[in-house]
Motif scaffolding. Structure first.
Motif, PDB file in Angstrom:
ATOM      1  N   ILE A  78      12.778  -3.032  -2.941  1.00 42.65           N
ATOM      2  CA  ILE A  78      12.626  -2.838  -1.488  1.00 42.65           C
ATOM      3  C   ILE A  78      12.343  -4.209  -0.856  1.00 42.65           C
ATOM      4  O   ILE A  78      11.835  -5.122  -1.505  1.00 42.65           O
ATOM      5  CB  ILE A  78      11.492  -1.838  -1.137  1.00 42.65           C
ATOM      6  N   THR A  79      12.672  -4.310   0.424  1.00 44.51           N
ATOM      7  CA  THR A  79      12.450  -5.569   1.150  1.00 44.51           C
ATOM      8  C   THR A  79      11.001  -5.654   1.606  1.00 44.51           C
ATOM      9  O   THR A  79      10.265  -4.655   1.573  1.00 44.51           O
ATOM     10  CB  THR A  79      13.367  -5.649   2.387  1.00 44.51           C
ATOM     11  N   GLU A  80      10.619  -6.834   2.063  1.00 44.13           N
ATOM     12  CA  GLU A  80       9.268  -7.042   2.595  1.00 44.13           C
ATOM     13  C   GLU A  80       9.026  -6.133   3.805  1.00 44.13           C
ATOM     14  O   GLU A  80       7.961  -5.544   3.956  1.00 44.13           O
ATOM     15  CB  GLU A  80       9.086  -8.517   2.983  1.00 44.13           C
ATOM     16  N   GLU A  81      10.059  -5.994   4.631  1.00 45.49           N
ATOM     17  CA  GLU A  81       9.960  -5.133   5.814  1.00 45.49           C
ATOM     18  C   GLU A  81       9.755  -3.664   5.412  1.00 45.49           C
ATOM     19  O   GLU A  81       8.900  -2.967   5.967  1.00 45.49           O
ATOM     20  CB  GLU A  81      11.236  -5.273   6.656  1.00 45.49           C
ATOM     21  N   GLU A  82      10.530  -3.189   4.427  1.00 44.65           N
ATOM     22  CA  GLU A  82      10.376  -1.808   3.936  1.00 44.65           C
ATOM     23  C   GLU A  82       8.997  -1.620   3.319  1.00 44.65           C
ATOM     24  O   GLU A  82       8.339  -0.600   3.528  1.00 44.65           O
ATOM     25  CB  GLU A  82      11.458  -1.484   2.894  1.00 44.65           C
ATOM     26  N   TYR A  83       8.551  -2.626   2.586  1.00 44.96           N
ATOM     27  CA  TYR A  83       7.231  -2.575   1.953  1.00 44.96           C
ATOM     28  C   TYR A  83       6.149  -2.380   3.013  1.00 44.96           C
ATOM     29  O   TYR A  83       5.295  -1.507   2.895  1.00 44.96           O
ATOM     30  CB  TYR A  83       6.979  -3.859   1.158  1.00 44.96           C
ATOM     31  N   ASN A  84       6.195  -3.212   4.065  1.00 45.00           N
ATOM     32  CA  ASN A  84       5.172  -3.127   5.114  1.00 45.00           C
ATOM     33  C   ASN A  84       5.205  -1.785   5.843  1.00 45.00           C
ATOM     34  O   ASN A  84       4.167  -1.208   6.153  1.00 45.00           O
ATOM     35  CB  ASN A  84       5.330  -4.280   6.109  1.00 45.00           C
ATOM     36  N   LYS A  85       6.408  -1.283   6.107  1.00 43.00           N
ATOM     37  CA  LYS A  85       6.549   0.009   6.797  1.00 43.00           C
ATOM     38  C   LYS A  85       5.984   1.141   5.934  1.00 43.00           C
ATOM     39  O   LYS A  85       5.218   1.981   6.417  1.00 43.00           O
ATOM     40  CB  LYS A  85       8.024   0.268   7.109  1.00 43.00           C
ATOM     41  N   LEU A  86       6.336   1.149   4.653  1.00 44.29           N
ATOM     42  CA  LEU A  86       5.852   2.198   3.747  1.00 44.29           C
ATOM     43  C   LEU A  86       4.352   2.077   3.516  1.00 44.29           C
ATOM     44  O   LEU A  86       3.643   3.086   3.418  1.00 44.29           O
ATOM     45  CB  LEU A  86       6.617   2.147   2.417  1.00 44.29           C
ATOM     46  N   LYS A  87       3.864   0.859   3.428  1.00 39.35           N
ATOM     47  CA  LYS A  87       2.421   0.638   3.245  1.00 39.35           C
ATOM     48  C   LYS A  87       1.648   1.217   4.428  1.00 39.35           C
ATOM     49  O   LYS A  87       0.620   1.883   4.252  1.00 39.35           O
ATOM     50  CB  LYS A  87       2.142  -0.859   3.094  1.00 39.35           C
ATOM     51  N   GLU A  88       2.151   0.987   5.635  1.00 39.33           N
ATOM     52  CA  GLU A  88       1.492   1.538   6.830  1.00 39.33           C
ATOM     53  C   GLU A  88       1.470   3.065   6.793  1.00 39.33           C
ATOM     54  O   GLU A  88       0.489   3.688   7.182  1.00 39.33           O
ATOM     55  CB  GLU A  88       2.195   1.039   8.096  1.00 39.33           C
ATOM     56  N   GLN A  89       2.579   3.649   6.322  1.00 41.66           N
ATOM     57  CA  GLN A  89       2.627   5.126   6.217  1.00 41.66           C
ATOM     58  C   GLN A  89       1.601   5.625   5.211  1.00 41.66           C
ATOM     59  O   GLN A  89       0.934   6.641   5.443  1.00 41.66           O
ATOM     60  CB  GLN A  89       4.036   5.582   5.814  1.00 41.66           C
ATOM     61  N   ILE A  90       1.474   4.943   4.083  1.00 40.21           N
ATOM     62  CA  ILE A  90       0.520   5.365   3.048  1.00 40.21           C
ATOM     63  C   ILE A  90      -0.908   5.246   3.548  1.00 40.21           C
ATOM     64  O   ILE A  90      -1.724   6.153   3.388  1.00 40.21           O
ATOM     65  CB  ILE A  90       0.715   4.539   1.757  1.00 40.21           C
TER      66      ILE A  90
END
Length: 94
Positions: A78-90
């Motif tokens: 996953i990209t850094e952007e996807e990582y940050n988005k998913l991290k925020e959801q978690i």
């Protein structure tokens, strides 16, 4: 006088009925009703689906989820952007 004795088992209980000669039609009606009831009961039991065994899974902790997410980022899945988005959801940020 002649007697006709009907004895059958239903749900583990023995049921007995005694008929005199002059009640042959009553006997036939009762016998047919019992047989029909047993057929209905058998069909109901046969039509009940067998429940599938359920597997209980403990929910992952937030730390476990973030750790797995970080591994995906490190592996390039996953990209850094996807990582940050998913991290925020978690974490629960919006």
């Amino acid at each position: 006088t002649k007697y006709l004795i009907l004895s059958y088992m239903d749900s583990g209980q023995e049921i007995t009925a005694v008929f005199k000669d002059h009640s042959q039609s009553e006997f036939r009606n009762l016998f047919n009703a019992i047989k029909e009831g047993q057929d209905i009961k058998r069909k109901k039991l046969a039509s009940k689906p067998t429940p599938a065994p359920t597997k209980t899974v403990a929910p992952e902790s937030i730390l476990d989820q973030l750790s797995k997410l970080n591994e995906l980022r490190k592996e390039g899945a996953i990209t850094e952007e996807e990582y940050n988005k998913l991290k925020e959801q978690i974490i629960g940020y919006k």
